[in-house]
Scaffold this motif. Structure first.
Motif, PDB file in Angstrom:
ATOM      1  N   ASN A  27       0.859  -1.186   0.000  1.00 26.16           N
ATOM      2  CA  ASN A  27       0.000   0.000   0.000  1.00 26.16           C
ATOM      3  C   ASN A  27       0.896   1.236   0.000  1.00 26.16           C
ATOM      4  O   ASN A  27       1.513   1.564   1.018  1.00 26.16           O
ATOM      5  CB  ASN A  27      -0.899  -0.024   1.243  1.00 26.16           C
ATOM      6  CG  ASN A  27      -1.799   1.188   1.318  1.00 26.16           C
ATOM      7  OD1 ASN A  27      -1.918   1.952   0.349  1.00 26.16           O
ATOM      8  ND2 ASN A  27      -2.442   1.373   2.455  1.00 26.16           N
ATOM      9  N   LYS A  29      -0.062   4.231  -0.285  1.00 25.58           N
ATOM     10  CA  LYS A  29      -0.785   5.370   0.306  1.00 25.58           C
ATOM     11  C   LYS A  29      -0.633   6.615  -0.590  1.00 25.58           C
ATOM     12  O   LYS A  29      -0.764   6.510  -1.788  1.00 25.58           O
ATOM     13  CB  LYS A  29      -0.302   5.609   1.732  1.00 25.58           C
ATOM     14  CG  LYS A  29      -0.326   4.339   2.577  1.00 25.58           C
ATOM     15  CD  LYS A  29      -0.174   4.617   4.027  1.00 25.58           C
ATOM     16  CE  LYS A  29      -0.116   3.300   4.800  1.00 25.58           C
ATOM     17  NZ  LYS A  29      -0.280   3.472   6.224  1.00 25.58           N
ATOM     18  N   HIS A 111      -9.586   0.638   4.355  1.00 25.59           N
ATOM     19  CA  HIS A 111      -8.375   0.937   5.134  1.00 25.59           C
ATOM     20  C   HIS A 111      -8.739   1.871   6.284  1.00 25.59           C
ATOM     21  O   HIS A 111      -9.570   2.770   6.127  1.00 25.59           O
ATOM     22  CB  HIS A 111      -7.311   1.576   4.235  1.00 25.59           C
ATOM     23  CG  HIS A 111      -5.961   1.579   4.877  1.00 25.59           C
ATOM     24  ND1 HIS A 111      -5.620   2.482   5.864  1.00 25.59           N
ATOM     25  CD2 HIS A 111      -4.883   0.780   4.701  1.00 25.59           C
ATOM     26  CE1 HIS A 111      -4.373   2.230   6.262  1.00 25.59           C
ATOM     27  NE2 HIS A 111      -3.904   1.213   5.571  1.00 25.59           N
ATOM     28  N   GLU A 186      -5.802  -5.520   9.902  1.00 27.63           N
ATOM     29  CA  GLU A 186      -4.768  -4.534  10.218  1.00 27.63           C
ATOM     30  C   GLU A 186      -5.113  -3.826  11.533  1.00 27.63           C
ATOM     31  O   GLU A 186      -5.942  -2.899  11.545  1.00 27.63           O
ATOM     32  CB  GLU A 186      -4.699  -3.474   9.118  1.00 27.63           C
ATOM     33  CG  GLU A 186      -4.388  -4.028   7.753  1.00 27.63           C
ATOM     34  CD  GLU A 186      -3.762  -2.956   6.881  1.00 27.63           C
ATOM     35  OE1 GLU A 186      -2.586  -3.112   6.557  1.00 27.63           O
ATOM     36  OE2 GLU A 186      -4.441  -1.965   6.565  1.00 27.63           O
ATOM     37  N   GLY A 192       1.916   1.830  10.595  1.00 32.76           N
ATOM     38  CA  GLY A 192       2.824   2.981  10.490  1.00 32.76           C
ATOM     39  C   GLY A 192       3.495   3.359  11.786  1.00 32.76           C
ATOM     40  O   GLY A 192       4.103   4.431  11.891  1.00 32.76           O
ATOM     41  N   GLY A 231       0.401  -4.164   9.443  1.00 38.48           N
ATOM     42  CA  GLY A 231       0.777  -3.355  10.598  1.00 38.48           C
ATOM     43  C   GLY A 231       2.258  -3.485  10.852  1.00 38.48           C
ATOM     44  O   GLY A 231       2.699  -4.412  11.538  1.00 38.48           O
ATOM     45  N   SER A 232       3.039  -2.586  10.229  1.00 37.81           N
ATOM     46  CA  SER A 232       4.494  -2.573  10.407  1.00 37.81           C
ATOM     47  C   SER A 232       5.145  -3.909  10.042  1.00 37.81           C
ATOM     48  O   SER A 232       6.142  -4.311  10.656  1.00 37.81           O
ATOM     49  CB  SER A 232       4.866  -2.149  11.837  1.00 37.81           C
ATOM     50  OG  SER A 232       4.367  -0.848  12.098  1.00 37.81           O
ATOM     51  N   GLY A 253       2.649  -1.393   4.283  1.00 40.55           N
ATOM     52  CA  GLY A 253       2.696   0.033   3.961  1.00 40.55           C
ATOM     53  C   GLY A 253       4.130   0.475   3.709  1.00 40.55           C
ATOM     54  O   GLY A 253       4.668   0.338   2.614  1.00 40.55           O
ATOM     55  N   GLY A 254       4.769   0.977   4.761  1.00 41.24           N
ATOM     56  CA  GLY A 254       6.104   1.577   4.625  1.00 41.24           C
ATOM     57  C   GLY A 254       7.107   0.708   3.882  1.00 41.24           C
ATOM     58  O   GLY A 254       7.822   1.198   2.989  1.00 41.24           O
TER      59      GLY A 254
HETATM   60  C1  PEP Z   1      -0.918  -0.155   5.737  1.00 45.47           C
HETATM   61  O1  PEP Z   1      -0.889   0.967   5.312  1.00 45.47           O
HETATM   62  O2  PEP Z   1      -1.838  -0.891   5.384  1.00 45.47           O
HETATM   63  C2  PEP Z   1       0.132  -0.612   6.643  1.00 45.47           C
HETATM   64  C3  PEP Z   1       0.038  -1.792   7.172  1.00 45.47           C
HETATM   65  O3  PEP Z   1       1.177   0.254   6.872  1.00 45.47           O
HETATM   66  P1  PEP Z   1       2.583  -0.081   7.600  1.00 45.47           P
HETATM   67  O4  PEP Z   1       3.080  -1.384   7.042  1.00 45.47           O
HETATM   68  O5  PEP Z   1       3.458   1.064   7.292  1.00 45.47           O
HETATM   69  O6  PEP Z   1       2.288  -0.219   9.062  1.00 45.47           O
END
Ligand code: PEP
Length: 273
Positions: A27, A29, A111, A186, A192, A231-232, A253-254
């Motif tokens: 993702n 974003k 999301h 999530e 994040g 989630g991270s 995400g990141g």
């Molecule tokens: C997300 O945006 O769905 C996500 C899980 O972000 P991150 O991996 O940065 O926590």
């Protein structure tokens, strides 16, 4: 009963447990800040070995059209949202009809950043999301459907978390076709933040979600539907999370903006081989 669902039922009857093909999504974003960076991010996606894992990526709305035909390994370009009305006088919206015209077959919805965590107002709730999911399925597309609890609920314990998951899933139990829906669990407090759920906590919640689906949809649906953790997630924690039986993949995400994304795909491919 769709042909896919019928097949899942028959396979379940004759062979017992069906292996779920892993699925990992990135993702992006509201990134990157310049189109000049898109080719580099797409290269990260194309570096993934998709032989044993489905891969998708979610570019920002402005970048979807550019990215729509750039993958070389079957990774699916998956917009981060859609409406439930189609094309017309809906300023600022994106329609699944426009996505299909771009050759896309999947969209992500729900999301937490669109459920109010973004901080402006709740753009989606459980009922509008169910309406969107039905619209997506009727249009012949598949969907990544995000759910998850805030920290205040996690602090009350697993029972409270699963009660919240039941609330979020109730309007969509009847729509949970494993051939057209992937669930992304999530926990909001892990997105994040750099705080990942422990493999044990994530497994317990995924198992609890699967049990809810078995009870309120069907045992076959629960067995076949894929549940991603988000989630991270990153290359370092993906192997331990992947070893958990009810974790079928990741929504990232990141780390999806970095070359390590392919290592997350490799980790779950190896764990589920
Ligand atoms: C997300 O945006 O769905 C996500 C899980 O972000 P991150 O991996 O940065 O926590």
């Amino acid at each position: 009963l769709s042909p896919q669902r019928w097949l899942v039922g028959v396979l379940h009857l004759f062979y017992g447990i069906i292996a779920r093909r892993p699925v990992v999504g990135g993702n992006w974003k509201c990134n990157p800040d310049s189109m000049s960076k898109l080719d580099g991010l797409i290269a990260n996606i194309n570096d993934c070995d998709t032989s044993q894992c489905d891969v998708y990526f979610c570019p920002s709305p402005l970048h979807v059209a550019y990215c729509s035909d750039k993958t070389t390994n079957g990774a699916k370009c998956t917009p981060q949202n859609c409406n439930f009305t189609g094309c017309g006088a809906y300023t600022g919206e994106m329609a699944v009809e426009q996505m299909k015209d771009l050759g896309l077959s999947q969209v992500l919805i729900g999301h937490s950043e669109r459920r109010g965590e973004f901080g402006i107002f709740p753009m989606d709730d459980n009922n509008s999301l169910a309406t969107k999911l039905k619209y997506i399925q009727d249009a012949g597309m598949s969907c990544v459907y995000c759910i998850g609890e805030p920290l205040s609920i996690r602090e009350k314990g697993l029972e409270a978390v699963l009660a919240e998951m039941h609330v979020q899933l109730t309007p969509i139990y009847s729509l949970l076709d494993p051939s057209s829906v992937v669930i992304a669990y999530e926990p909001v407090w892990a997105i994040g933040t750099g705080v990942t759920a422990t493999p044990e906590d994530a497994q317990a919640t995924h198992k609890g979600i699967r049990d809810l689906i078995a009870k309120h949809a069907s045992a076959e649906t629960a067995e076949a539907i894929r549940i991603q953790y988000g989630g991270s997630a990153n290359a370092a924690n993906a192997p331990d999370l992947s070893a958990q039986p009810d974790i079928d993949g990741f929504l990232v995400g990141g780390a999806s903006l970095k070359p390590e994304f392919k290592e997350i795909v490799a980790a779950i491919s190896k764990a589920k081989a």
